[in-house]
Write a protein that holds these residues in place. Structure first.
Motif, PDB file in Angstrom:
ATOM      1  N   PHE A 228       0.806  -1.212   0.000  1.00  0.00           N
ATOM      2  CA  PHE A 228       0.000   0.000   0.000  1.00  0.00           C
ATOM      3  C   PHE A 228       0.836   1.256   0.000  1.00  0.00           C
ATOM      4  O   PHE A 228       2.029   1.253   0.209  1.00  0.00           O
ATOM      5  CB  PHE A 228      -0.949   0.001   1.199  1.00  0.00           C
ATOM      6  CG  PHE A 228      -1.959  -1.099   1.147  1.00  0.00           C
ATOM      7  CD1 PHE A 228      -1.797  -2.233   1.903  1.00  0.00           C
ATOM      8  CD2 PHE A 228      -3.061  -0.997   0.322  1.00  0.00           C
ATOM      9  CE1 PHE A 228      -2.719  -3.261   1.850  1.00  0.00           C
ATOM     10  CE2 PHE A 228      -3.987  -2.017   0.260  1.00  0.00           C
ATOM     11  CZ  PHE A 228      -3.816  -3.153   1.024  1.00  0.00           C
TER      12      PHE A 228
ATOM     13  N   SER B 179      -0.592   2.056   7.092  1.00  0.00           N
ATOM     14  CA  SER B 179      -0.954   0.707   6.673  1.00  0.00           C
ATOM     15  C   SER B 179      -0.372  -0.363   7.578  1.00  0.00           C
ATOM     16  O   SER B 179      -0.684  -1.537   7.418  1.00  0.00           O
ATOM     17  CB  SER B 179      -0.486   0.454   5.234  1.00  0.00           C
ATOM     18  OG  SER B 179      -1.089   1.366   4.362  1.00  0.00           O
TER      19      SER B 179
ATOM     20  N   ASP C  13      -6.362   2.192   7.578  1.00  0.00           N
ATOM     21  CA  ASP C  13      -5.641   1.488   6.516  1.00  0.00           C
ATOM     22  C   ASP C  13      -5.100   0.145   6.972  1.00  0.00           C
ATOM     23  O   ASP C  13      -5.101  -0.823   6.217  1.00  0.00           O
ATOM     24  CB  ASP C  13      -4.472   2.351   6.028  1.00  0.00           C
ATOM     25  CG  ASP C  13      -4.953   3.513   5.178  1.00  0.00           C
ATOM     26  OD1 ASP C  13      -4.165   4.436   4.943  1.00  0.00           O
ATOM     27  OD2 ASP C  13      -6.121   3.477   4.749  1.00  0.00           O
ATOM     28  N   TYR C  14      -4.613   0.071   8.217  1.00  0.00           N
ATOM     29  CA  TYR C  14      -3.964  -1.175   8.611  1.00  0.00           C
ATOM     30  C   TYR C  14      -4.969  -2.328   8.727  1.00  0.00           C
ATOM     31  O   TYR C  14      -4.569  -3.498   8.705  1.00  0.00           O
ATOM     32  CB  TYR C  14      -3.147  -1.011   9.890  1.00  0.00           C
ATOM     33  CG  TYR C  14      -3.851  -0.372  11.048  1.00  0.00           C
ATOM     34  CD1 TYR C  14      -3.625   0.956  11.348  1.00  0.00           C
ATOM     35  CD2 TYR C  14      -4.717  -1.101  11.859  1.00  0.00           C
ATOM     36  CE1 TYR C  14      -4.252   1.556  12.416  1.00  0.00           C
ATOM     37  CE2 TYR C  14      -5.342  -0.514  12.924  1.00  0.00           C
ATOM     38  CZ  TYR C  14      -5.113   0.827  13.203  1.00  0.00           C
ATOM     39  OH  TYR C  14      -5.723   1.413  14.262  1.00  0.00           O
TER      40      TYR C  14
ATOM     41  N   ARG D 146      -7.204  -2.785   6.445  1.00  0.00           N
ATOM     42  CA  ARG D 146      -7.228  -3.246   5.072  1.00  0.00           C
ATOM     43  C   ARG D 146      -6.009  -4.119   4.802  1.00  0.00           C
ATOM     44  O   ARG D 146      -6.086  -5.147   4.125  1.00  0.00           O
ATOM     45  CB  ARG D 146      -7.251  -2.030   4.143  1.00  0.00           C
ATOM     46  CG  ARG D 146      -7.398  -2.362   2.685  1.00  0.00           C
ATOM     47  CD  ARG D 146      -7.437  -1.112   1.858  1.00  0.00           C
ATOM     48  NE  ARG D 146      -6.249  -0.295   2.066  1.00  0.00           N
ATOM     49  CZ  ARG D 146      -6.074   0.899   1.521  1.00  0.00           C
ATOM     50  NH1 ARG D 146      -7.010   1.398   0.756  1.00  0.00           N
ATOM     51  NH2 ARG D 146      -4.986   1.589   1.747  1.00  0.00           N
ATOM     52  N   THR D 147      -4.879  -3.691   5.358  1.00  0.00           N
ATOM     53  CA  THR D 147      -3.661  -4.486   5.186  1.00  0.00           C
ATOM     54  C   THR D 147      -3.834  -5.873   5.780  1.00  0.00           C
ATOM     55  O   THR D 147      -3.454  -6.872   5.166  1.00  0.00           O
ATOM     56  CB  THR D 147      -2.473  -3.786   5.877  1.00  0.00           C
ATOM     57  OG1 THR D 147      -2.403  -2.445   5.453  1.00  0.00           O
ATOM     58  CG2 THR D 147      -1.191  -4.500   5.576  1.00  0.00           C
TER      59      THR D 147
END
Lengths: 344, 311, 345
Positions: A101, A107, C242-243, C245-246
């Motif tokens: 990402f 992320s 976001d993490y 999603r990771t």
């Protein structure tokens, strides 16, 4: 260059992903086709909002509400991923298809160590002991060029620099030796010098692991470095699709042409920096006919009424435009060489 | 400002809150007409009888009482207790109507004064920084260490009964929240270019704080203030309920509830007998506080997009 | 982080000193005679001016402010808080005697706060259920607008007045006799629920529990209503990160994503808020115990305030200030422990 002897890893056919919002339906991806062969890198290029990230997420079925893939097929190793159950997809994600990402700081989970997040990629897919997984994680960190990996294993994301975080993410993605990597703007948030390092690293690793890569970016300089083939996207559709060299030496779509002319050049005496006039269209209200016509210097009445189809007009060079010959003419006037080093 | 008012009116929750507030304001303004006072001090609740037991709604005024009023030379304006009477024969209806004025007075006065103190201390601490900031923040911590109700109880016990003492106690221990909020805002705004420009021009510190910093940072404080009006009224009512607030017979909602304390359980066999003694005061308190909270909640939502820069 | 903790621990006595100073300032608003009243157990002494003056000198009540403060502080450190007319015993003894009852109530009240506030909050964020969402919004708004004393009266009215299930007080008369008057009953912890089980008396256990439920509901309501909302929004916000999603892109199953990856992060702000709300419940005991005539510290504080028992109310305030300061320190330290970003600075 495309090598027909290699196996086809991924075939995307007429992929359509729409977002059903309160204000209307956003056709983020509206009929996208491409394929990827083993060991090959495909660049997915376009401005933000053109649908490239959504395409990537649609492939692994990681769409956020209210997005839904409403049509098309995604053949991975001959099987349509869109028809697979969530359980089967989980076996593929992280193992056969991995993602990298854009923002490594957000992320990575701030409350878990780097080591845990990498070993998790292994323990989810393999029956492997914790210590063995740790060993492998250290090896991976070493491979991506992180010094003193045994120490870094126990550190948290906020203790690493931006470049190192991205390297860690790459290590995480490569943990299970995936067939296909999808990288969504992996260098955009990094400093320029770090960018170059990461790209070099990726190229080396791709060769070593013989993986394929879909590289999503808006930066043509990055794509020139690493991609074998390039698909230019605009307003949810692919507008030009060919190998890297042809894109730069022989652009056929006005949008591609516009992107190339807006790059500053040191070797030419250009006084004014061209930019593509206008703005990216509102996804809720796409224009009639060709989606690019409001910003296109070559547009005619036909473009305003009829949307062109993606056609192979030269050898393995597809374009979606009624007037690609005019673009070819213009492009010849300016030589697109020099700064953009395209490897043979 | 107009945009804020428009937003408040369009949102359903805040609209309900505003309508409720409006009703309360009307009640407060027209109290002398709705419930004509009997004594020279209109906040002294008249009794309907000498009974210790609360009487149900519609209870007629007792003959003893009629005699008392006649000998006092006062006209009898009401011969029935519309909401009933509380312990000691106090007219609930009267208490609630005039209690509205009390509630507004308590709420607005305490909030205005505690906000004043809090903003002054907080902006001084944030603007000058250094040891002054540390000192003022430690002082704030000290004041915050005692639970609000307990602290107010200590002060009202020492100062004695009376509504003004209650308000002093509430202000004395109520300023800390505002100080912290304004301090946070000013610490951020302090670094802004316009402050440095003003300093470079030689504008005096006091002027910078009042004319430049405060107007831009005061909004979150106002939001907190509007929500605190409700909680101040609740705390004052709690103090009256405990018997340390308003003096006996004073028109105050909390006091009306305290009158009902012993009767809530009802008599054996008839559990809900004295429901009215708690219900009517309770409804007034809840709706009043609710209306301020609805307005304040919406104000807070309005504040958020502003922080994100969408104006 | 170590320096942070040390700094906080060092400041603690300063804050406590400041609190004693503040309270002494307020205490000094009273005249020496009034202050004298807090130290004697026989009011008739006040009527005799000579003995009164002798006692005033003994307790340094009319000395100038600074020395008066020092003497007062010294007596505090000796645990001499004066005499309580309302309890008819020294203030400190009165506190110690009533402390278990209040602690029993507060500690049990933590259970619904965590169960409903946190656990239900996580569930409601994960499962988009319209009815549950509505319930949460409504309870939050009501909780914020309904004063504790009215809510408590309502509970008392419904569950005792109408249904007769949950009586006020701490124990029924027959149970009181057994616990306090009978010889066989041993008090180990002074928590009746625990002691009754240790003595093998299930009937007393149930009786004690019945009396506790009303106060527990009343005391914890505002806390869990608020916490429910906070937990839900924190969890929702975390799930959008976001993490998460990771994690999903690695092939992690949804349950692990929610309970390991998301919840751990979402809990960080929630734990601090939960801690603060639990500490604030300390203030709420006054009203709750009064409504339910539960014989704890709060009930006694209310009656002492009513009867102008200065010594008691001040002793009570000091105790609660101490608990709050220590509680805040614990909350701050645990926040630093939970969040690795703060821990490793």
């Amino acid at each position: 260059m495309v090598n027909d002897n290699k196996t086809k890893i991924l075939q995307v056919k007429d992929l359509k992903t729409y977002f059903f919002t309160e204000n209307g339906i956003v056709k983020a991806v509206d009929g996208v086709d491409f394929e990827i062969y083993q060991g090959e890198t495909l660049g997915l290029v376009g401005e933000s909002g053109c649908g490239k990230s959504v395409t990537a997420f649609s492939i692994v079925k990681l769409l956020d509400y209210p997005g839904k893939t409403v049509g098309g097929q995604v053949f991975f190793r001959g099987e349509d991923l869109l028809k697979k159950t969530e359980k089967k997809m989980r076996q593929i994600r992280g193992k056969e298809i991995s993602l990298i990402f854009q923002e490594p700081m957000t992320s990575l989970n701030p409350v878990f160590t780097i080591g845990f997040q990498i070993t998790e990629a292994l323990t989810v897919h393999y029956k492997i002991s914790k210590s063995k997984a740790q060993e492998k994680a250290v090896q991976l960190l070493e491979k991506v060029g992180i010094p003193i990996p045994e120490q870094r294993i126990n550190e948290y994301p906020h203790q690493l620099s931006g470049g190192m975080r991205q390297r860690a993410m790459i290590a995480m993605a490569l943990a299970c030796d995936p067939t296909l990597l999808i990288a969504d703007e992996p260098t955009t948030s990094l400093d320029v010098t770090i960018q170059a390092q990461i790209l070099e690293l990726m190229k080396t690793l791709l060769k070593e692991f013989n993986s394929s890569l879909i590289m999503i970016t808006h930066d043509l300089g990055v794509i020139a470095e690493i991609a074998d083939r390039i698909a230019v996207m605009y307003a949810g559709k692919i507008v030009e699709y060919t190998d890297t060299r042809s894109i730069f030496y022989n652009p056929l779509h006005p949008y591609t042409y516009g992107l190339l002319t807006s790059i500053p050049r040191l070797d030419l005496d250009i006084e004014k920096l061209d930019s593509i006039p206008g703005l990216v269209p509102d996804p809720l209200h796409f224009p009639e006919g060709c989606k690019f016509h409001p910003r296109c210097p070559f547009a005619t009445a036909k473009c305003r009424k009829e949307e062109p189809v993606l056609k192979e007009v030269e050898n393995k060079h597809m374009v979606r435009c009624w007037h690609f010959e005019k673009v070819k003419e213009e492009a010849k006037k300016i030589a697109f060489t020099g700064r953009l080093a395209v490897s043979e | 400002m107009n945009r804020i008012i428009k937003k408040l009116l369009s949102n359903t929750t805040s609209l309900i809150g505003l309508i409720l507030l409006f009703v309360f304001v009307i009640i407060a303004i027209f109290a002398p007409i709705i419930a004509p006072p009997l004594f020279s001090d209109p906040y002294q609740i008249p009794r309907m009888s000498w009974d210790t037991e609360p009487q149900p709604p519609g209870f007629p005024i007792s003959d003893d009482m009629i005699f008392v009023y006649e000998s006092m030379g006062e006209p009898i304006t009401r011969d029935k207790a519309i909401f009933g009477t509380a312990q000691g024969g106090y007219d609930i209806f009267y208490g609630l109507i005039w209690g509205t004025r009390t509630a507004f007075r308590i709420g607005i006065v305490t909030v205005v004064f505690s906000m004043l103190i809090g903003v002054i201390l907080g902006s001084i601490a944030a603007y000058f920084g250094g040891w002054l900031d540390e000192l003022l923040m430690r002082i704030t911590d000290i004041f915050l260490s005692i639970p609000f109700l307990v602290a107010a109880m200590v002060l009202t016990t020492i100062l004695g009964r009376g509504l003004d003492k209650v308000m002093i106690a509430l202000v004395f221990f109520g300023w800390m929240g505002y100080a912290r909020v304004i301090r946070g805002s000013i610490l951020c705004a302090k670094e802004d270019v316009y402050v440095m420009a003003a300093r470079a021009l030689g504008v005096k510190d006091y002027s910078i704080i009042v004319r430049h910093l405060l107007p831009n940072t005061i909004f979150p404080v106002m939001v907190q203030a509007s929500m605190n009006i409700g909680s101040m009224v609740i705390t004052a009512a709690a103090l009256s309920f405990l018997g340390v607030g308003a003096p006996l017979g004073y028109a105050d909602w909390g006091q009306m509830v305290s009158f009902a304390r012993n009767w809530i359980i009802g008599s054996p066999g008839n559990a809900g007998e004295y429901w009215y003694a708690v219900f009517f005061p309770g409804i007034f308190i809840v709706l009043f506080v609710l209306s301020w909270n609805l307005v304040g909640d919406t104000l807070r939502d309005i504040m958020d997009p502003r922080l994100r820069g969408e104006l | 982080m170590l320096s942070y903790i040390i700094r906080r621990i060092l400041i603690l006595p300063l804050i406590l000193l400041g609190v004693t100073f503040l309270i002494f300032c307020l205490f000094s608003l009273l005249s020496p005679m009034e202050r004298l009243a807090t130290y004697i157990n026989d009011p008739s002494v006040l009527k005799n001016p000579q003995s009164a003056q002798r006692l005033i000198d003994k307790y340094h009540l009319d000395e100038p402010f600074p020395t008066g403060y020092v003497h007062w502080l010294k007596s505090l450190l000796r645990f001499d808080f004066g005499w309580s007319p309302t309890a008819n015993q020294p203030v400190w003894d009165a506190i110690m005697q009533r402390l278990p009852a209040t602690m029993e109530l507060v500690l049990y009240s933590i259970i619904p706060v965590i169960l409903v506030g946190i656990w239900l909050g996580v569930i409601s964020a994960v499962h988009h259920n319209d009815m549950l969402d509505q319930f949460i919004r409504v309870t939050a708004i009501i909780g914020w607008s309904l004063p504790t004393f009215i809510f408590g009266l309502l509970i008392l009215f419904i569950f005792y007045g109408i249904l007769g299930w949950l009586p006020p007080g701490r124990l029924s008369t027959w149970a009181q006799y057994i616990v306090y008057a009978e010889e066989g009953f041993k008090n180990y912890t002074y928590f009746i629920t625990i002691d009754s089980l240790l003595n093998g008396r299930i009937d007393i256990f149930w009786d004690a529990l019945k009396h506790l439920i009303g106060p527990i509901i009343t005391l914890s309501y505002i806390s869990w209503a608020y916490l429910l909302r906070i937990t839900r929004s924190s969890m929702l916000e975390t799930l959008r990160k976001d993490y998460i999603r990771t994690a999903r892109s690695k092939g992690v199953d949804e349950k692990t994503v929610i309970h390991q990856h998301a919840r751990k992060n979402a809990m960080i702000p929630v734990v601090t808020v939960a801690g603060m709300m639990i500490i604030r419940m300390l203030g709420g005991v006054v009203i709750t115990e009064t409504v339910f005539t539960y014989p704890g510290l709060g009930f006694w504080a209310a009656s002492s305030a009513q009867q102008l028992d200065y010594g008691s109310i001040i002793g009570f305030a000091l105790l609660f200030a101490f608990l709050m300061v220590v509680g805040n320190l614990i909350v701050d330290v645990s926040y630093a422990l939970i969040d690795p970003r703060v821990r490793l600075e």
